[in-house]
Structure formats: C-alpha cells, structure tokens
Enzyme design. Structure first.
Site, PDB file in Angstrom:
ATOM      1  N   GLU A 241      63.864  34.104  20.390  1.00 37.76           N
ATOM      2  CA  GLU A 241      64.158  35.436  19.878  1.00 37.76           C
ATOM      3  C   GLU A 241      63.761  36.521  20.881  1.00 37.76           C
ATOM      4  OE1 GLU A 241      62.541  33.037  16.279  1.00 37.76           O
ATOM      5  OE2 GLU A 241      62.481  32.947  18.463  1.00 37.76           O
TER       6      GLU A 241
ATOM      7  N   THR B 221      54.895  -6.510  31.057  1.00 36.78           N
ATOM      8  CA  THR B 221      55.833  -5.685  31.826  1.00 36.78           C
ATOM      9  C   THR B 221      55.114  -4.956  32.951  1.00 36.78           C
ATOM     10  OG1 THR B 221      57.268  -5.370  29.900  1.00 36.78           O
ATOM     11  CG2 THR B 221      57.492  -3.778  31.698  1.00 36.78           C
TER      12      THR B 221
ATOM     13  N   ASP C  90      56.460  -6.492  36.385  1.00 33.79           N
ATOM     14  CA  ASP C  90      57.441  -5.593  37.008  1.00 33.79           C
ATOM     15  C   ASP C  90      56.805  -4.500  37.861  1.00 33.79           C
ATOM     16  OD1 ASP C  90      59.240  -7.089  35.605  1.00 33.79           O
ATOM     17  OD2 ASP C  90      59.815  -5.517  34.186  1.00 33.79           O
TER      18      ASP C  90
ATOM     19  N   TRP D 195      67.355  -6.233  37.710  1.00 37.15           N
ATOM     20  CA  TRP D 195      68.310  -5.288  37.133  1.00 37.15           C
ATOM     21  C   TRP D 195      69.440  -6.008  36.417  1.00 37.15           C
ATOM     22  CZ3 TRP D 195      66.173  -0.953  36.544  1.00 37.15           C
ATOM     23  CH2 TRP D 195      65.309  -0.423  37.502  1.00 37.15           C
TER      24      TRP D 195
ATOM     25  N   ALA E 208      67.475  -3.546  28.044  1.00 30.06           N
ATOM     26  CA  ALA E 208      68.732  -4.054  28.594  1.00 30.06           C
ATOM     27  C   ALA E 208      68.727  -5.565  28.428  1.00 30.06           C
ATOM     28  CB  ALA E 208      68.874  -3.677  30.061  1.00 30.06           C
TER      29      ALA E 208
ATOM     30  N   LEU F   6      57.562   3.949  35.924  1.00 31.12           N
ATOM     31  CA  LEU F   6      57.732   4.652  34.649  1.00 31.12           C
ATOM     32  C   LEU F   6      57.891   6.159  34.831  1.00 31.12           C
ATOM     33  CD1 LEU F   6      55.126   2.727  32.435  1.00 31.12           C
ATOM     34  CD2 LEU F   6      57.549   2.228  32.773  1.00 31.12           C
TER      35      LEU F   6
ATOM     36  N   HIS G 135      59.557  32.963  23.343  1.00 36.07           N
ATOM     37  CA  HIS G 135      60.395  32.205  22.428  1.00 36.07           C
ATOM     38  C   HIS G 135      61.845  32.674  22.515  1.00 36.07           C
ATOM     39  CE1 HIS G 135      56.897  30.743  19.639  1.00 36.07           C
ATOM     40  NE2 HIS G 135      56.707  30.459  20.914  1.00 36.07           N
TER      41      HIS G 135
END
Length: 347
Positions: A53, A202, A206, A176, A157, A210, A51
């Site tokens: 610290e 999608t 497309d 695009w 977009a 991803l 961590h």
C-alpha cells in the site's frame, strides 16, 4: 463486482513479484484506481521495506486524487506496528474513501482489526474479492498461521522404472535423472521457498550444496537430519554459505559456524518434531528433497501440501525405490523429455 475482480487480479500479479523475498511477511499487491484508471500500484518486496500500500500511494503522481480514489489490496492492510507503520493509518491519513480487499489476514496481529479500523474511520470497505485466489497466493503464509507449521513441498526425481537412485555409484555426487531444464526449475523453486531439507544418507552420499546456483535469488535455509552426527565436517552443508539447521539425537554436538543443532527424539514421530521446530524458527515453507526414507516419513505422517515429481528417461533396473504416494489429485506437464507430476494434498 467484475470491476473489483479486474483490479484484485492485478494485485495478485504484482504480489507474485515478491515470492521468495518477503519472508516472514506475506505476498501483497496493491493498486489505486481513479475513474477506472490505475494511478498507482506497488507490491511488498522485502521484509522491513515498505508494504504494498505504501509503494502504491508513493507511486501516485497527483496525490490530490487519493481523496476520490479506491485502493485495492490482495490482503487486509495491517493495523499494527512492526518493522513499518500500519498501512491502515496511511490509508486513513490520505483520506482514501474506498478500500477493496481480497482476503482477511490470518495473522492474529491483524485478523480483521485492519478492516475494523478502516470502517471506524468512515472508509467504505469491501472484502472477499477473488478470495480463493488470494488465499492460494499466500498458501505458505496461511498454512504457517492457521496450521502452525511450514507449507511442505515434496520433491524428487525418479527413473522410468521407478527408482530415485541406482544400486551403486562411483562418486559422492548426485546421479542426474532429469534434463538441465528440470534442474534449473528446481533451483528456481529453491529461491521461492524458505528452507530445503534432506536426510543423512543424501547429505553423505551426494554431498549436495542445496543452493540456488542455477537461478538468481536467495539460497534457502538448509535443514539436514543427522541422527548420529555422521556427516563429515568438510561436507558442503558446513560451507557457511547458508544458515543450516541440523537435527540430531545428541544434546551437545560440536558447534559449527552458521549452523544450529536441534535435539529430537528419533524414536518418536520424527516428522512432527521437525515441523514443530521449524515453526519455532519462523520457517513458513520448506522443500523436502530426500532421500526415500525422509520423504516417506513425511508422506506416512500426512505432513505435506504439494508433491513435485520428475520422471526422467533413465532406467536403473535396480536401486533405491521411489517413495510411495497416492497421487489421486494431480496434473502432468512436460519439460523437454521429462515428465513433471504435480500433486496437492487437501486432507
């Protein structure tokens, strides 16, 4: 108090280095100060690793100074054993007399217990320095633990005339709308969030990967809606390059490597069911990238925290309309010839 703010601000700067790599842990930065000079600093880099610290203490060359120093940390030091020992024990062991904390950890395993443990050991503890900024730093972690769901980012977009896709296209790949700098920024965002979600249309139209191929970092977990198991097996989402969670109405679909099928009732509140399931999967943040129906489902359910909307130069005249979102609280910025609208949901 101003001197405390100076060093907590440095903690926040350090913590941001871990964005995208610390899940399921929070972003934490720490500095150790002796006579108004930083003698050690560190941040949490990855779950299972030391961590903030610990890294800060380890970076101090003269350990004898720790007994006269102040340790600053953006989030309350942990008091429980996880993959690593409690940071409170480290502070107590090194007899650091002063601890300054940005904000309290909302995780029920900590939630004030770290502060209590330090004070019981005779350490002087100051809490709540730049608290709002420290909470914002860990907006994903806080949302997950307080609202019991991931932090949700909407992203799309749209063309100048308000469409997210043309009426027709010749190939099964994205059309695009934005420039390459905007697209690279989106890939950077993908490395910062734990998961990414798209709908069936999608995924089929497309065939997106991803992933974060245009930026160095981790690929997000892919989350896909596929009510009737219509996505072809040669689709990119089945390429085994990243863990993939598919939501279907079939209770026993075909199993695919590195893919998990979750059953939901598509006649009920889809967004709520998805978010509840992702919470069970310990997913703290997700980008929802579309398409329109999927995005609108989350907007209508008021299940979103941020919206990031690109407006490109293209004009489609007809096609798939952009989602409808009340963007009352927003700011704009330019990325080349694209406009980026950033909106927050404080409801």
């Amino acid at each position: 108090m101003k001197i405390h703010e100076k060093y907590i601000r440095r903690c926040i700067e350090l913590a941001k280095n871990g964005l995208g790599t610390t899940y399921p842990n929070p972003l934490v930065g720490s500095v150790i100060v002796y006579e108004d000079k930083i003698i050690g600093e560190g941040w949490h880099k990855k779950s299972g690793e030391p961590h903030a610290e610990v890294n800060a203490v380890n970076s101090v060359k003269d350990k004898s100074l720790l007994k006269k120093a102040t340790i600053y940390v953006s989030l309350e030091p942990c008091s429980h054993f996880g993959k690593t020992p409690p940071c409170c024990d480290l502070i107590i062991k090194n007899k650091i007399p002063n601890v300054v904390i940005g904000t309290i950890d909302p995780n029920v395993k900590v939630a004030g217990n770290g502060i209590k443990k330090l004070m019981e050991a005779g350490i002087h503890v100051t809490v709540g320095i730049l608290e709002e900024e420290c909470n914002e730093l860990n907006k994903r972690f806080f949302t997950f633990h307080e609202k019991k769901r991931p932090y949700i980012i909407l992203k799309w977009a749209e063309s100048q005339d308000g469409f997210i896709a043309p009426k027709e296209k010749s190939e099964k790949k994205p059309v695009w709308i934005t420039n390459r700098y905007s697209r690279q920024l989106v890939h950077k965002w993908r490395t910062e969030e734990q998961a990414i979600l798209v709908g069936t249309k999608t995924a089929i139209d497309d065939n997106p990967k991803l992933n974060a191929r245009d930026w160095s970092g981790n690929n997000p977990i892919r989350v896909v809606l596929d009510q009737n198991n219509r996505i072809p097996e040669d689709n990119h989402i089945f390429d085994n390059q990243a863990k993939t969670i598919l939501f279907s109405k079939s209770k026993q679909p075909i199993k695919k490597e590195n893919s998990i099928f979750e059953y939901i009732d598509f006649e009920q509140n889809i967004a709520t069911q998805i978010i509840q399931s992702l919470y069970q999967h310990q997913i703290q943040s997700i980008i929802i990238e579309g398409g329109r129906q999927t995005l609108q489902t989350f907007i209508d359910a008021n299940l979103w925290d941020e919206a990031r909307i690109f407006v490109g130069n293209a004009q489609f005249k007809e096609g798939i309309k952009a989602p409808i979102l009340d963007k009352n609280q927003f700011k704009k910025q330019s990325i080349g010839n694209d406009e980026l609208i950033l909106s927050r949901n404080y409801d």
